[in-house]
Design a protein around this motif. Structure first.
Motif, mmCIF file in Angstrom:
data_model
loop_
_atom_site.group_PDB
_atom_site.id
_atom_site.type_symbol
_atom_site.label_atom_id
_atom_site.label_comp_id
_atom_site.label_asym_id
_atom_site.label_seq_id
_atom_site.Cartn_x
_atom_site.Cartn_y
_atom_site.Cartn_z
ATOM 1 N N GLY A 107 0.852 -1.286 0.082
ATOM 2 C CA GLY A 107 -0.200 0.018 0.132
ATOM 3 C C GLY A 107 0.856 1.132 0.027
ATOM 4 O O GLY A 107 0.644 2.151 -0.780
ATOM 5 N N LEU A 108 1.897 1.306 0.814
ATOM 6 C CA LEU A 108 2.888 2.573 0.879
ATOM 7 C C LEU A 108 3.584 2.586 -0.448
ATOM 8 O O LEU A 108 4.056 3.802 -0.597
ATOM 9 C CB LEU A 108 3.683 2.244 2.020
ATOM 10 C CG LEU A 108 3.032 2.377 3.344
ATOM 11 C CD1 LEU A 108 4.024 2.060 4.540
ATOM 12 C CD2 LEU A 108 2.893 3.728 3.589
ATOM 13 N N LEU A 109 3.840 1.544 -1.037
ATOM 14 C CA LEU A 109 4.681 1.787 -2.472
ATOM 15 C C LEU A 109 3.534 2.041 -3.347
ATOM 16 O O LEU A 109 3.963 2.358 -4.533
ATOM 17 C CB LEU A 109 5.396 0.565 -2.627
ATOM 18 C CG LEU A 109 6.683 -0.123 -1.807
ATOM 19 C CD1 LEU A 109 7.101 -1.468 -1.789
ATOM 20 C CD2 LEU A 109 7.602 1.325 -1.871
ATOM 21 N N GLY A 110 2.383 1.952 -3.370
ATOM 22 C CA GLY A 110 1.661 2.148 -4.208
ATOM 23 C C GLY A 110 1.406 1.007 -5.333
ATOM 24 O O GLY A 110 1.241 1.288 -6.459
ATOM 25 N N ILE A 111 1.401 -0.408 -4.762
ATOM 26 C CA ILE A 111 1.542 -1.332 -5.844
ATOM 27 C C ILE A 111 0.361 -2.401 -5.229
ATOM 28 O O ILE A 111 0.161 -2.384 -4.015
ATOM 29 C CB ILE A 111 2.622 -1.952 -6.408
ATOM 30 C CG1 ILE A 111 3.529 -2.343 -5.226
ATOM 31 C CG2 ILE A 111 3.666 -0.911 -7.136
ATOM 32 C CD1 ILE A 111 4.744 -3.134 -5.408
#
Lengths: 361, 620
Positions: free
Chosen positions: B126-130
């Motif tokens: 989630g934090l990496l946006g994937i």
């Protein structure tokens, strides 16, 4: 009370705290691992245990020697069944607040048991009489060897030999046993030793011609330890200025830290302390008039001597690497406690001189 | 008996201790030097001192390409088959009995977990946006790369040495970290750094990366970095004494400004060899080579203007069914390239702004200057242009009537300049073409700039040798000269050359060396003397009453020349040109615009781009 022993022991303990602090520096996290402070707790606990032991006359212990012996064997069996495994070895019983290593205490118990056994007999002067003391010794040895813990198990044999020897067993009988041992050595080497134990011995034999790969693998400890000791030079690099990182340099390899940071001077000082301790112990054996007391002191002296000599020898490449700690200097609770109790036995013998039942060996 | 035997034992023990003391003496005093050397080797650390490559800035100081520290997430992979505990970081056996989880390896500081202690990475995707899927796949990919590397190395060892041990390969040779996610955002980095226990095996690694503006208007001009070639490496070793180990990691400019300005931009990593004690404190510095940062370079282009011009060019090309074009503007006063845009709808790599192409009528101005400077024609002398052909040359059906030099320029009469060229003769004509900067690269700081072609007798000989069927003869014929005279046939120019040519006219005939670097354009000796007033008059008239009249160019008092180069005779596909300068009396900008392969004529196709540029420059 023999204050010479107490003072020597205190100096060794201080030395231990000093170099555990130095060995505890962890460059990667930039902090000091709390070896020294944790060891201090063990030192206090051991001192307490020592005082407790001094309240029990050693003849009481001798009376219950076989009970203690079988209790020790039982603990070793528990380790076999329900021991905690660390680094591929099953040597500990998890008591939640500490990891108890029964083999450490078995050393002391065996000294008491052998003293009790030899004290009341003289059939060990015949060859056939050697069978039972050997059986008494080899039972725990076998159990400990199967943990596996080669170093500790090999400690028991010199104790047995020393006790039998001073008690007057025939030298030729003992030599015969040694010879037999040498004959079966290859069988033991190939049959019972694990691969890594075999390699350690091979590395020890060929230490001057190690390949680069061996220096990084089987010979890693030996090579690094020799570099650390050798680079210390005459006067050392200065306290906590050592740059070598010998693995386990807070336990088995604490001597490398001293030899590196204080050089030959520090190493000789340490050895001098041990010699002093051993001499003071032996003087007690000479002055003691009670036979089993004499035997106990000889056993304890042998224990401390062998452990010290083998540990230092392995750091300089004179003995193969075995997991023996350096008495009173290495980090670790069980080792310290058991050796303090061993010293406690000696003090106990001196403390209760009334128990005299003259017998000459 | 007892005491005698005790003495024997004590003596034996004493002997053993004596042996140890002798050994210690031997190692620490006699052989100490040998061990000290080994210790020094082990205790030595080489610290890399990083260096920053110079930044390329645009005219207004906006960074176009700069070194930036980016955070990569690496995976630490180490799979021991026997299940024993080793540090995932350094591969050494772990001694974990003293520490509570998360345990740290005391050799390398890596976080290590006992079997059964599971790290929790669930927040990271989630934090990496994937997506979780993608996240898992990246992990597997890193693992596969690791496995492949293990296998390759094992195979290599087996082949070369006959045997290989998996443990050696895993512990000693392979990198233990494998790239997992490049340029992670600060939220993810913070999460990983603050919770080492959760993200066991994930390592944050700051990496220096070149970041450039990726807009197509300027991307090719900036160029890019690439690995060092063998020749470069050899040179660096000789010049700077660098070791291969530091060279192979370096990246140098491989194209565009990055390559041409390499000397200024390039940086050299420094290194410091130190001896440290166990605490990690530096005890002695053995040697040090300081790092050298590159210098920043400000270039003459304006990113905003580049983008505007790219849009205008792309829009115009679409409108006129063209597949590409170029626009170049130069400050005539100092040679600074104000804008340089190439647009090619089909080939991204090809830059029309620096590529050779047929100039068409724009080259008539060169013929005019040659004629006037050599004095071989009288500017008053005229040629009558009727609707028919003269020596096979027509003016697309136009009849220009009596045509002199000035009206020849503004009406763009093919016949007049074909006739003029024959009067000048090929030697002088091509000599003047070259003197005005054609036929060789202008030398702006960009790779792959082409030189164009000004034909002469030697060229014809070479061309004939190459293709005797196409050329009837190896002599430079009158017909060749007539064609070249009005910019057709073998003449080739680049838009940069044309813009520079206009800059020469605009600044009073002094030769201009254009440059993309601030302050490095040069204005040299005077090349045009007598021809200047008439040529300028012709160019001015082009906008007021010539081929470019009524296009709105007179609003900025532009002077210039249109060009329409036939691509295939009779096919109505042209390369349309407009080149000029503005304002006509006191020129501040010179420019050239090319719209390739369009059915429209020069003035129609190219003027909207010119107007867009002038709007930007003069409306302020």
């Amino acid at each position: 009370m023999d204050w010479r022993i107490i003072v020597t022991l205190s100096i060794l303990t201080l030395l231990s705290l000093l170099f555990l602090h130095s060995a505890g520096y962890d460059a990667s996290s930039g902090r000091t691992l709390p070896f020294a402070s944790k060891q201090l707790v063990w030192i206090l606990l051991s001192a307490g245990a020592l005082l407790l032991l001094l309240r029990v006359p050693y003849r009481t212990l001798l009376e219950h020697a076989y009970l203690l012996y079988w209790a020790g064997i039982a603990l070793l069996l528990i380790v076999r069944v329900a021991g905690t495994e660390l680094n591929n070895a099953r040597r500990w019983i998890d008591l939640k607040f500490m990891l108890l290593q029964p083999s450490e205490f078995m050393k002391v118990i065996l000294i008491i048991a052998l003293a009790r056994y030899i004290r009341w007999r003289d059939d060990y002067k015949k060859l056939s009489g050697l069978v039972r003391p050997f059986a008494l010794t080899l039972l725990p040895v076998a159990l400990i060897l199967s943990q596996p813990d080669l170093g500790t198990s090999l400690l028991f044999v010199p104790i047995l030999f020393a006790l039998l020897f001073v008690a007057g067993a025939k030298a030729k009988h003992l030599l015969l046993v040694v010879l037999m041992g040498l004959l079966v050595a290859p069988v033991l080497f190939f049959g019972f030793l694990k691969e890594y134990q075999q390699k350690r011995i091979l590395v020890f034999i060929g230490q001057e011609t190690l390949s680069a790969s061996m220096k990084e693998n089987e010979g890693y400890h030996l090579n690094r330890s020799r570099i650390a000791v050798g680079s210390g030079g005459l006067t050392g690099k200065g306290y906590s200025q050592g740059d070598q990182r010998v693995p386990e340099n807070e336990t088995d390899f604490i001597f490398t830290v001293i030899a590196e940071e204080w050089g030959l001077m520090g190493a000789l000082f340490t050895i001098f302390l041990y010699v002093a301790l051993l001499v003071f112990l032996l003087l007690n054996a000479v002055t003691c008039r009670e036979p089993s007391g004499k035997l106990i002191i000889v056993g304890v002296t042998t224990l401390i001597f062998v452990q010290t000599a083998v540990n230092i020898a392995m750091t300089v490449g004179l003995a193969p690497i075995t997991g023996l700690t350096l008495p009173f200097l290495s980090y670790g609770g069980s080792s310290l406690l058991s050796l303090t109790l061993a010293i406690g036995l000696v003090l106990n013998v001196r403390l209760y001189p009334d128990f005299v039942f003259k017998r000459d060996f | 008996m007892f005491e005698r035997r005790l003495r024997i034992l004590a003596m034996l023990g004493g002997l053993y201790l004596l042996a140890i003391v002798f050994r210690l003496f031997d190692m620490q005093v006699l052989e100490s030097e040998r061990w000290r050397l080994q210790a020094a080797e082990l205790g030595q650390r080489t610290i890399r001192l990083t260096a920053r490559r110079g930044t390329i800035l645009d005219r207004n100081g906006v960074p176009l390409a700069e070194d930036r520290i980016q955070m990569n997430l690496n995976l630490r992979l180490d799979r021991r088959d026997d299940g024993s505990w080793i540090c995932a970081g350094c591969g050494k056996p772990l001694h974990t009995e003293y520490e509570q989880p998360p345990r740290r390896c005391r050799t390398c500081g890596g976080v290590a977990f006992a079997p059964g202690e599971q790290p929790d990475w669930s927040r990271l995707p989630g934090l990496l946006g994937i997506t979780n899927e993608e996240f898992a796949e990246r992990g597997r990919e890193a693992g596969r790369r690791y496995d492949r590397a293990v296998k390759t190395e094992m195979d290599r060892r087996k082949k070369n040495w006959g045997s290989a041990r998996l443990r050696d390969v895993k512990n000693v040779l392979l990198p233990r970290e494998w790239l997992f996610f490049e340029d992670a955002g600060s939220a993810a980095v913070k999460e990983v750094v603050l919770h080492p226990d959760r993200y066991w095996g994930v390592v944050v690694r700051p990496v220096r990366r070149r970041r450039r503006v990726e807009h197509p208007s300027i991307r090719r001009t900036i160029g890019k970095l690439g690995p060092v070639t063998e020749a470069d490496a050899r040179k660096m070793r000789e010049d700077d004494g660098l070791s291969f180990s530091s060279i192979w990691r370096m990246r140098v400019g491989r194209s565009g400004l990055e390559r041409k300005l390499e000397d200024r931009l390039s940086c050299r990593e420094g290194r410091k060899v130190v001896e440290r004690n166990r605490r990690g404190e530096v005890r002695t510095v053995l040697s040090e080579r300081p790092a050298r940062d590159g210098t920043d370079v400000r270039i003459t282009l304006d990113l905003r203007l580049q983008k505007k011009m790219y849009e205008a060019l792309a829009r115009t090309c679409a409108l006129h069914q063209s597949d590409g074009g170029a626009f170049v503007a130069i400050d005539p006063a100092n040679g600074e390239v104000l804008a340089m845009v190439g647009f090619a709808s089909e080939n991204e790599l090809w830059d029309p702004a620096i590529s050779s192409i047929v100039p068409g009528s724009v080259f008539k101005v060169v013929t005019a200057i040659a004629a006037l400077e050599t004095g071989l024609i009288d500017p008053g002398e005229t040629l009558f242009c009727d609707s028919g052909r003269w020596n096979g040359i027509g003016c697309a059906g136009h009849a220009h009537g009596e045509t002199g030099l000035v009206s020849g320029i503004y009406d763009s009469c093919n016949k007049y300049f074909a006739w003029t060229a024959t009067k000048i003769g090929v030697e002088l004509w091509s000599d003047w073409g070259k003197r005005l900067g054609f036929g060789k690269p202008t030398g702006i700081e960009i790779t792959r700039e082409m030189g164009g072609l000004v034909p002469d007798r030697d060229w014809k000989v070479r061309a004939y040798r190459k293709n005797p069927e196409y050329w009837d003869t190896d002599a430079f014929t009158a017909s060749d000269l007539r064609q070249a005279g009005f910019g057709r046939g073998p003449v080739l120019v680049t838009p940069v050359q044309v813009a520079r040519f206009m800059a020469i006219i605009a600044n009073g005939g002094r030769f201009v060396t254009p440059s993309l670097v601030m302050g490095e354009g040069k204005v040299g000796e005077v090349v045009m003397r007598t021809s200047l007033p008439l040529v300028r008059e012709g160019l001015k008239a082009t906008v007021t009453r010539g081929t470019a009249r009524g296009k709105g160019l007179d609003r900025y008092r532009v002077a210039g020349k249109t060009g329409t180069a036939e691509v295939k005779p009779g096919k109505k596909i042209h390369h349309s040109w407009f080149a000029g300068y503005a304002p006509a009396e006191n020129p501040r900008v010179a420019f050239a615009c090319l719209i390739k392969n369009t059915p429209s004529y020069g003035a129609d196709a190219a003027t909207p781009v010119i107007l867009a540029f002038l709007d930007e420059v003069f409306r302020k």
